[in-house]
Design an enzyme around this catalytic site. Structure first.
Site, short mmCIF file in Angstrom:
data_model
loop_
_atom_site.label_atom_id
_atom_site.label_comp_id
_atom_site.label_asym_id
_atom_site.label_seq_id
_atom_site.Cartn_x
_atom_site.Cartn_y
_atom_site.Cartn_z
N GLN A 279 -2.68 -4.01 10.56
CA GLN A 279 -3.28 -2.68 10.75
C GLN A 279 -4.81 -2.67 10.60
O GLN A 279 -5.52 -2.03 11.38
CB GLN A 279 -2.64 -1.70 9.78
CG GLN A 279 -2.84 -0.27 10.14
CD GLN A 279 -1.84 0.61 9.42
OE1 GLN A 279 -1.94 0.81 8.21
NE2 GLN A 279 -0.88 1.14 10.15
N PHE A 280 -5.31 -3.36 9.59
CA PHE A 280 -6.76 -3.50 9.39
C PHE A 280 -7.04 -4.93 8.93
O PHE A 280 -6.29 -5.45 8.11
CB PHE A 280 -7.27 -2.57 8.27
CG PHE A 280 -7.16 -1.11 8.57
CD1 PHE A 280 -8.20 -0.43 9.17
CD2 PHE A 280 -6.01 -0.41 8.24
CE1 PHE A 280 -8.10 0.93 9.43
CE2 PHE A 280 -5.90 0.94 8.50
CZ PHE A 280 -6.95 1.63 9.10
N ALA B 190 4.18 -4.83 4.76
CA ALA B 190 4.10 -6.15 4.14
C ALA B 190 3.59 -7.13 5.19
O ALA B 190 4.31 -7.46 6.14
CB ALA B 190 5.49 -6.57 3.64
N GLU B 191 2.34 -7.56 5.03
CA GLU B 191 1.70 -8.34 6.09
C GLU B 191 2.29 -9.73 6.25
O GLU B 191 2.38 -10.26 7.36
CB GLU B 191 0.18 -8.41 5.85
CG GLU B 191 -0.57 -7.11 6.14
CD GLU B 191 -0.36 -6.02 5.08
OE1 GLU B 191 0.18 -6.33 4.00
OE2 GLU B 191 -0.74 -4.86 5.35
N GLU C 270 2.73 -2.47 11.26
CA GLU C 270 2.81 -1.20 10.52
C GLU C 270 2.43 -0.04 11.44
O GLU C 270 1.34 -0.05 12.01
CB GLU C 270 1.88 -1.26 9.31
CG GLU C 270 2.37 -2.28 8.28
CD GLU C 270 1.27 -2.81 7.37
OE1 GLU C 270 0.19 -2.19 7.27
OE2 GLU C 270 1.49 -3.88 6.75
N HIS D 54 -12.26 -0.83 4.81
CA HIS D 54 -12.02 -0.54 6.23
C HIS D 54 -13.19 -1.01 7.08
O HIS D 54 -13.40 -0.52 8.18
CB HIS D 54 -11.78 0.97 6.45
CG HIS D 54 -10.55 1.47 5.77
ND1 HIS D 54 -10.53 1.83 4.44
CD2 HIS D 54 -9.28 1.61 6.21
CE1 HIS D 54 -9.31 2.20 4.10
NE2 HIS D 54 -8.53 2.07 5.15
N PRO E 289 -2.62 -10.66 2.58
CA PRO E 289 -1.26 -11.07 2.20
C PRO E 289 -0.61 -12.01 3.23
O PRO E 289 0.30 -12.75 2.91
CB PRO E 289 -0.48 -9.74 2.12
CG PRO E 289 -1.54 -8.71 1.88
CD PRO E 289 -2.75 -9.20 2.62
N ILE F 267 -5.42 -8.25 5.90
CA ILE F 267 -4.79 -9.43 6.49
C ILE F 267 -4.42 -10.44 5.40
O ILE F 267 -3.62 -11.33 5.60
CB ILE F 267 -5.73 -10.08 7.55
CG1 ILE F 267 -4.91 -10.95 8.51
CG2 ILE F 267 -6.86 -10.86 6.90
CD1 ILE F 267 -5.68 -11.38 9.75
#
Ligand SMILES: Cc1ncc(C[n+]2csc(CCOP(=O)(O)OP(=O)(O)O)c2C)c(N)n1
Length: 727
Positions: free
Chosen positions: A479-480, A456-457, A412, A527, A486, A484
């Site tokens: 991204q974070f 969409a992970e 992403e 986060h 999904p 993770i």
């Protein structure tokens, strides 16, 4: 729906569809033989299961016409296949033998699909390009998409397929033709899974040559189609995806099925985009031998299904068309029965796997990231700038992408700019990741190698698995760490276990880079998460977590070059920290996995830690040395799976006191395993109980006052060291 051909011909039977496909008399006879072979193999397995000679059975019954049609419309060993557990008939049509299928059912050592590791009907054949599936429904759709993307990539950049000594490429053969089609099948119930839709997204957007076959037998175990599919018809729901060819057919009709498959394959092979064939089939047996469908299906319904049985339909049709007479059919069936009998007799006598093979192929045996070849010294370069972890990770990605054109980077927002014209004309600077770690990659390496994924992970990791199985090296970004989850299904059930479950037939060495951790002042619940122990609990994946710039670069390079999947955890608080900056150590600098670093030698007490706790522990160690004279040995594990047990043991034997510290929650955390092993193996070397320092068993709160208390601070480490030293 296409009608059955009625026109008779000695040489061929013409299809009534616009595309005018034809099958010769011999092909039609073979079509029936394969369908019957599939059914008799199922029937035989059912007997073997009742005799307790096999341990599970799930059948292809009722799906045979649709699947033989697909097999006959495609090219074995040329096209690629991601079948699911109902797909016995297509695998037979592609060249899988009955004996091979029975060897899996008995769990034989020589089961070529998995060496006795997977249930029956989990097909795999490197020779035939049938990629080992899991039992998870729908994960395979994303692998198929990644596989198609890899085929396109290699066709465009054929030089990338070259072998290369010294890294994973030495062991990864690449096969491609430029017009291969990727088959993936799925039950209608499983189309409810997000991964199916995530795959349609990319197949459609990328105009990829993926042939989806939805085998709609009306039930997902006991759940009827209308529960899974609003309106009861998946064709209606998918109809608006661009670039697709769609067909909805009676999948118990062999000729209609063949025509539809031939049309769809032609569409894909010509590069028009993906296709989806929705075949209405029947399920004459229960879901599996562990299920009894009479509990949820009426007799009337089962009788209606029986009238559509594809085996009897095809048989009647061959008779009616004069292609085979009753005697010829009997002869063919007797030959098949004998073949099945012989194969079953051989399989039940097959050698079984021995326990010493259990741990084979959990990881690559060809090239391990612990190899001494990765122990390199930093090079002296002209550039003496002290660089951050973020800088050196970016440098490493660029170096490796220059060296290895199989590397693709996606995730992403990782691209500089998807709409790249202003980027290339200098009007835009570009983004390159929310933390800018991939900045400049798209500009230098182009849009085929660096691109944004949908949000969409599972899409990211699932596609990467399909690409890596074909020989690409995806270095993807989640991204974070907080998001993770999904992708967890893909990581746990697919990424980690593809090599083991296929008995080394397939592998997916790829890298997942993930910014992780807290100490952000306001990072809050979503986060700031850690959670590395959730992944270290899964065999088959390597996990590293550097605490400084030089280690980040060296470990990332090893991760990219090695032959195993790697989860590369980057603490985002450390990205631009003053602590741990380093000069660029040259384009060949690597660090082997599984080697800890002694950050501070000491004699009184050992602190074992990693990640952002390293600088905090160092602060505590320096302070307590100044104030109390306690001399702490600080060990940075760097690599969490595998971890450096020798370094831990050596230090504990010297100091006899140990604190295991980490940022993640205390209970069931990474430290629990280390502490337990120290207790088991080093008990006699201890002068005090093993002590843990970790975060509270709660998520990280937004308010900085609370965050400070929740996460372990230098003062917590100081206190624990002081108490343990006094024990
Ligand atoms: C992710 C996942 N959830 C649940 C299951 C258990 N399960 C196995 S098969 C199945 C039903 C699948 O139905 P469908 O997709 O219609 O295919 P069919 O078996 O009818 O061919 C379920 C729920 C699974 N294997 N994977």
């Amino acid at each position: 729906m296409a009608k059955v051909a009625t026109e008779k011909s000695a040489a061929s039977v013409k299809s009534p569809t616009k595309a005018e496909y034809s099958l010769t008399r011999e092909q039609l006879v073979d079509f029936y033989r394969l369908m019957y072979l599939s059914r008799r193999t199922d029937d035989r397995e059912i007997v073997l299961k009742r005799q307790q000679k096999i341990f599970f059975q799930i059948s292809c019954a009722g799906h045979e016409a649709l699947l033989v049609a697909a097999g006959m419309a495609m090219k074995p060993g040329y096209d690629w296949f991601f079948p699911y557990y109902r797909d016995r008939a297509i695998c037979l049509a592609l060249g899988n033998t009955v004996e091979e299928q029975f060897l899996q059912a008995v769990g034989a050592a020589d089961d070529p699909a998995s060496g006795g590791r997977q249930m029956p009907s989990h097909w795999s054949s490197p020779k035939l390009n049938i990629v080992s599936p899991s039992s998870s429904t729908a994960t395979q759709c994303l692998h198929a998409v990644g596989c198609a993307e890899a085929g396109r990539y290699f066709a465009k950049y054929p030089e990338a397929a070259a072998k290369h000594d010294g890294d994973y490429r030495q062991f990864k053969d690449v096969k491609f033709h430029g017009d291969e089609v990727v088959y993936v099948s799925i039950g209608e119930g499983s189309t409810s899974q997000g991964e199916f839709w995530e795959s349609l997204n990319t197949a459609s957007n990328g105009k990829l040559p993926v042939l989806y076959v939805v085998e709609d037998n009306g039930y997902a175990i006991s759940t009827p189609v209308e529960v899974n599919t609003p309106g009861g018809n998946i064709s209606r729901l998918v109809a608006n995806f661009p670039n697709f060819h769609f067909a909805e057919i009676d999948g118990t009709d062999p000729i209609a099925s063949y025509n539809a498959m031939a049309d769809a394959v032609a569409w894909c092979r010509a590069g028009n985009g993906p296709a989806l064939v929705h075949g209405h089939v029947i399920r004459p047996y229960s879901h599996s031998l562990s299920d009894d469908e009479r509990l949820y299906r009426t007799v009337a319904e089962l009788e209606a299904d029986a009238l559509r049985d594809p085996i009897s339909r095809m048989q009647m049709w061959l008779l009616r068309e004069g292609i085979l007479d009753a005697e010829a059919i009997n002869k063919l069936e007797r030959q098949v029965d004998d073949e099945v009998q012989r194969a079953a007799d051989k399989a039940v006598m097959a050698t079984l796997p021995t326990p010493d093979t259990i741990l084979r192929h959990v990881y690559s045996e060809n090239l391990t990231p612990m190899d001494a070849r990765y122990a390199r010294e930093p090079e002296m370069t002209a550039d003496k700038t002290e660089r951050t972890m973020a800088d050196l990770i970016n440098c490493c990605l660029k170096d490796e992408m220059r060296r290895d054109d199989r590397i693709v980077v996606f995730g992403e927002d990782v691209a500089d700019a998807t709409r790249d014209e202003p980027l290339r004309t200098g009007k835009l600077k570009g983004k390159g990741g929310v933390f800018k770690l991939t900045s400049g990659l798209q500009l230098e390496f182009g849009n085929d190698r660096v691109f944004n994924s949908p949000l969409a992970e599972a899409n990211i990791v699932g596609r990467a698995i399909g690409m890596a199985a074909r020989g690409l090296k995806p270095v993807v970004e989640i991204q974070f760490f907080d998001y993770i989850w999904p992708a967890m299904h893909q990581m746990r059930n697919e990424l980690s276990v593809l090599r083991w479950r296929s008995n080394n037939g397939f592998s997916c060495p790829l890298v997942i880079r993930v910014p992780i951790g807290g100490y952000l002042t306001g990072g809050s619940i979503y986060h700031s998460q850690s959670g590395e122990s959730i992944f270290t609990h899964t065999p088959g994946v390597r996990i590293v977590m550097p605490s400084n710039a030089l280690d980040a670069l060296g470990l990332l390079r090893t991760a990219i070059r090695c032959d195993d999947p790697v989860l590369f955890l980057e603490h985002k608080r450390l990205y631009r920290e003053t602590f741990g900056r380093a000069m660029y150590p040259g384009p060949e600098y690597t660090i082997p996995f599984g080697r800890a670093k002694v950050v501070r030698p000491g004699k009184d007490l050992t602190v074992i830690t990693y990640g952002a706790v390293v600088p905090r522990a160092l602060q505590a160690a320096q302070k307590i040395h100044r104030e109390k004279g306690i001399d702490v040995e600080l060990i940075d594990l760097r690599s969490l799976a595998p971890y450096d047990w020798e370094a831990i043991a050596e230090s504990v034997r010297k100091t006899n006191r140990v604190v295991v510290a980490h940022e993640d929650m205390m209970s069931w955390g990474y430290g629990a395993e280390i502490a337990a092993r120290i207790g088991e193996e080093l008990f006699h070397d201890l002068d005090a109980p093993v002590r843990r320092v970790a975060s509270m068993d709660v998520f990280v709160a937004y308010q900085p006052l609370l965050e400070d208390v929740i996460l372990p601070q230098p003062e917590d480490l100081y206190r624990a060291i002081e108490e343990l030293a006094a024990f």
